[in-house]
Design a protein around this motif. Structure first.
Motif, PDB file in Angstrom:
ATOM      1  N   ARG A   1       0.650  -1.428  -0.440  1.00 16.72           N
ATOM      2  CA  ARG A   1       0.158   0.048  -0.048  1.00 16.72           C
ATOM      3  C   ARG A   1       0.824   1.490  -0.508  1.00 16.72           C
ATOM      4  NH1 ARG A   1      -4.702  -2.474   4.715  1.00 16.72           N
ATOM      5  NH2 ARG A   1      -6.002  -3.116   3.177  1.00 16.72           N
ATOM      6  N   LEU A   2       2.182   1.246   0.459  1.00 15.26           N
ATOM      7  CA  LEU A   2       2.781   2.653   0.657  1.00 15.26           C
ATOM      8  C   LEU A   2       3.646   2.963  -0.813  1.00 15.26           C
ATOM      9  CD1 LEU A   2       3.823   2.016   4.356  1.00 15.26           C
ATOM     10  CD2 LEU A   2       2.797   4.008   2.757  1.00 15.26           C
ATOM     11  N   ALA A   3       3.602   1.667  -1.444  1.00 13.06           N
ATOM     12  CA  ALA A   3       4.857   1.416  -2.856  1.00 13.06           C
ATOM     13  C   ALA A   3       4.779   2.651  -3.385  1.00 13.06           C
ATOM     14  CB  ALA A   3       4.581   0.131  -2.916  1.00 13.06           C
ATOM     15  N   GLY A   4       5.989   3.527  -3.522  1.00 11.73           N
ATOM     16  CA  GLY A   4       5.306   3.973  -4.886  1.00 11.73           C
ATOM     17  C   GLY A   4       5.884   5.639  -3.868  1.00 11.73           C
ATOM     18  N   ARG A   5       5.796   5.849  -2.598  1.00 14.59           N
ATOM     19  CA  ARG A   5       5.699   6.644  -1.672  1.00 14.59           C
ATOM     20  C   ARG A   5       7.152   7.194  -1.878  1.00 14.59           C
ATOM     21  NH1 ARG A   5       0.534   7.953   1.515  1.00 14.59           N
ATOM     22  NH2 ARG A   5      -0.764   7.711  -0.808  1.00 14.59           N
ATOM     23  N   GLU A   6       7.581   6.297  -1.471  1.00 11.92           N
ATOM     24  CA  GLU A   6      10.070   7.107  -1.398  1.00 11.92           C
ATOM     25  C   GLU A   6       9.491   6.584   0.104  1.00 11.92           C
ATOM     26  OE1 GLU A   6      11.318   9.504  -3.910  1.00 11.92           O
ATOM     27  OE2 GLU A   6      11.117   8.063  -5.427  1.00 11.92           O
ATOM     28  N   LEU A   7       9.101   6.215   0.341  1.00 13.27           N
ATOM     29  CA  LEU A   7       8.581   6.801   2.486  1.00 13.27           C
ATOM     30  C   LEU A   7       9.056   5.292   3.725  1.00 13.27           C
ATOM     31  CD1 LEU A   7       4.949   7.574   2.758  1.00 13.27           C
ATOM     32  CD2 LEU A   7       6.842   9.055   2.906  1.00 13.27           C
ATOM     33  N   VAL A   8       9.397   4.540   2.571  1.00 12.55           N
ATOM     34  CA  VAL A   8      10.079   2.983   3.497  1.00 12.55           C
ATOM     35  C   VAL A   8      11.527   2.507   2.382  1.00 12.55           C
ATOM     36  CG1 VAL A   8       9.593   0.902   4.298  1.00 12.55           C
ATOM     37  CG2 VAL A   8       7.756   3.344   4.609  1.00 12.55           C
ATOM     38  N   CYS A   9      12.500   1.771   3.112  1.00 13.86           N
ATOM     39  CA  CYS A   9      13.188   1.532   2.336  1.00 13.86           C
ATOM     40  C   CYS A   9      13.429   0.034   2.861  1.00 13.86           C
ATOM     41  CB  CYS A   9      14.684   2.672   2.838  1.00 13.86           C
ATOM     42  SG  CYS A   9      14.720   4.092   1.815  1.00 13.86           S
ATOM     43  N   THR A  10      13.214  -0.922   1.647  1.00  8.68           N
ATOM     44  CA  THR A  10      12.587  -2.096   2.534  1.00  8.68           C
ATOM     45  C   THR A  10      13.653  -3.080   1.307  1.00  8.68           C
ATOM     46  OG1 THR A  10      11.807  -1.905  -0.075  1.00  8.68           O
ATOM     47  CG2 THR A  10       9.932  -1.762   1.977  1.00  8.68           C
ATOM     48  N   GLY A  11      14.059  -3.854   2.375  1.00  7.85           N
ATOM     49  CA  GLY A  11      15.495  -4.250   2.005  1.00  7.85           C
ATOM     50  C   GLY A  11      14.755  -5.938   2.178  1.00  7.85           C
ATOM     51  N   HIS A  12      15.648  -7.272   1.982  1.00  8.92           N
ATOM     52  CA  HIS A  12      15.390  -8.182   1.957  1.00  8.92           C
ATOM     53  C   HIS A  12      15.232  -8.687   3.187  1.00  8.92           C
ATOM     54  CE1 HIS A  12      15.293 -12.353   1.165  1.00  8.92           C
ATOM     55  NE2 HIS A  12      15.942 -12.874   1.953  1.00  8.92           N
ATOM     56  N   SER A  13      15.519  -8.127   4.253  1.00  5.62           N
ATOM     57  CA  SER A  13      15.210  -8.469   5.566  1.00  5.62           C
ATOM     58  C   SER A  13      15.029  -7.566   6.428  1.00  5.62           C
ATOM     59  CB  SER A  13      15.948  -9.821   6.454  1.00  5.62           C
ATOM     60  OG  SER A  13      17.096  -9.354   6.254  1.00  5.62           O
ATOM     61  N   GLU A  14      14.852  -6.390   6.299  1.00  2.96           N
ATOM     62  CA  GLU A  14      15.050  -4.857   7.016  1.00  2.96           C
ATOM     63  C   GLU A  14      13.989  -4.202   6.299  1.00  2.96           C
ATOM     64  OE1 GLU A  14      19.164  -5.183   9.692  1.00  2.96           O
ATOM     65  OE2 GLU A  14      19.148  -4.337   7.661  1.00  2.96           O
ATOM     66  N   LEU A  15      13.692  -2.754   7.754  1.00  2.00           N
ATOM     67  CA  LEU A  15      13.193  -1.811   7.152  1.00  2.00           C
ATOM     68  C   LEU A  15      13.435  -0.391   7.864  1.00  2.00           C
ATOM     69  CD1 LEU A  15       9.020  -3.414   7.046  1.00  2.00           C
ATOM     70  CD2 LEU A  15      10.803  -3.544   4.644  1.00  2.00           C
ATOM     71  N   ALA A  16      12.959   0.417   7.255  1.00  2.00           N
ATOM     72  CA  ALA A  16      13.428   1.199   7.963  1.00  2.00           C
ATOM     73  C   ALA A  16      12.994   2.380   6.598  1.00  2.00           C
ATOM     74  CB  ALA A  16      14.744   1.759   7.390  1.00  2.00           C
ATOM     75  N   LEU A  17      12.826   3.521   7.914  1.00  2.62           N
ATOM     76  CA  LEU A  17      12.537   4.655   7.559  1.00  2.62           C
ATOM     77  C   LEU A  17      12.689   5.788   5.754  1.00  2.62           C
ATOM     78  CD1 LEU A  17       9.190   5.811   7.807  1.00  2.62           C
ATOM     79  CD2 LEU A  17      10.804   7.919   9.233  1.00  2.62           C
ATOM     80  N   SER A  18      11.993   5.929   4.772  1.00  2.94           N
ATOM     81  CA  SER A  18      13.626   6.499   3.761  1.00  2.94           C
ATOM     82  C   SER A  18      14.220   8.316   4.680  1.00  2.94           C
ATOM     83  CB  SER A  18      12.324   6.783   2.621  1.00  2.94           C
ATOM     84  OG  SER A  18      13.175   7.277   1.935  1.00  2.94           O
ATOM     85  N   GLY A  19      15.177   8.061   4.762  1.00  8.23           N
ATOM     86  CA  GLY A  19      16.091   9.060   5.289  1.00  8.23           C
ATOM     87  C   GLY A  19      15.592  10.582   4.637  1.00  8.23           C
TER      88      GLY A  19
END
Length: 219
Positions: free
Chosen positions: A67-85
């Motif tokens: 649902r958040l894809a395309g908004r550049e709000l979350v950095c998604t890795g294979h096993s980790e997540l972070a809020l975009s810098g």
């Protein structure tokens, strides 16, 4: 324009205009914004969906990220997540400026998402509540030293309003009264605070506070 995330007082997300999000997306963004480092997908799913089996919790996390894809709000890795810098977060700004004598007091006037019932938020809320009170006390101290009584009063009063029995806030108010030569007002405030402590906690003011008012008590 980079997105800004507000977590103090209430949740709000905007760039050049407010951005709408679902409740579950808001929970994920807030959770990531309060983490200093990337967090594992497994930990995130377990915290945000504690009542679901692990497989369903992971599925809910994947749906939320979609649902958040395309908004550049979350950095998604294979096993980790972070809020975009690139996302500005008011809590992080307040943390960075706590102790700065030129910080905007408005950053420290509200608590962290006070109406949210999330269990994972409790420690973060307690941490920020203490941080903001200490920041307000530091601001009041700085303004008092620099001869600026109006903002010093505002910051000290905000502390007492947030924690009516917090002695350090009342100590600042007494010092402000005394700095302005208002001995009678200082004594009235001390007696009021002493009665409140006795009624609410059955304790007396600390020796440190008593020493501050002692010259007035001696007359």
């Amino acid at each position: 324009m980079p997105a800004s995330l507000q977590l103090l007082g209430q949740f709000a997300l905007h760039d050049d205009r407010p951005l709408s999000t679902t409740p579950v997306c808001r929970r994920l963004l807030a959770y990531l914004a309060l983490r200093a480092h990337p967090v594992s997908r497994a930990a995130t799913a377990a915290q945000l969906w504690p009542d679901l089996p692990a497989q369903r919790a992971h599925a809910s996390l994947r749906t939320t990220l979609w649902r958040l894809a395309g908004r550049e709000l979350v950095c998604t890795g294979h096993s980790e997540l972070a809020l975009s810098g690139t996302v500005r977060v008011d809590v992080r700004e307040a943390h960075r400026l706590a102790g700065d004598p030129e910080a905007d007091m408005a950053l420290f006037e509200r608590d962290l998402l006070p109406d949210w019932p999330e269990d994972w938020l409790l420690l973060d809320r307690e941490w920020f509540h203490e941080l903001r009170l200490r920041a307000l006390e530091a601001l009041s101290e700085a303004h008092l030293r620099q001869g600026r009584p109006v903002p010093a009063w505002a910051a000290a009063t905000a502390v007492v309003r947030a924690e009516p029995l917090r002695e350090s806030g009342h100590r600042l108010l007494l010092r402000l009264h005394l700095a302005e030569g208002n001995a009678a007002a200082a004594l009235r405030h001390y007696e009021w605070f002493r009665r409140q402590l006795r009624a609410e906690l059955r304790v007396s003011p600390s020796p440190r506070l008593h020493r501050l008012i002692a010259p007035v008590l001696r007359g």
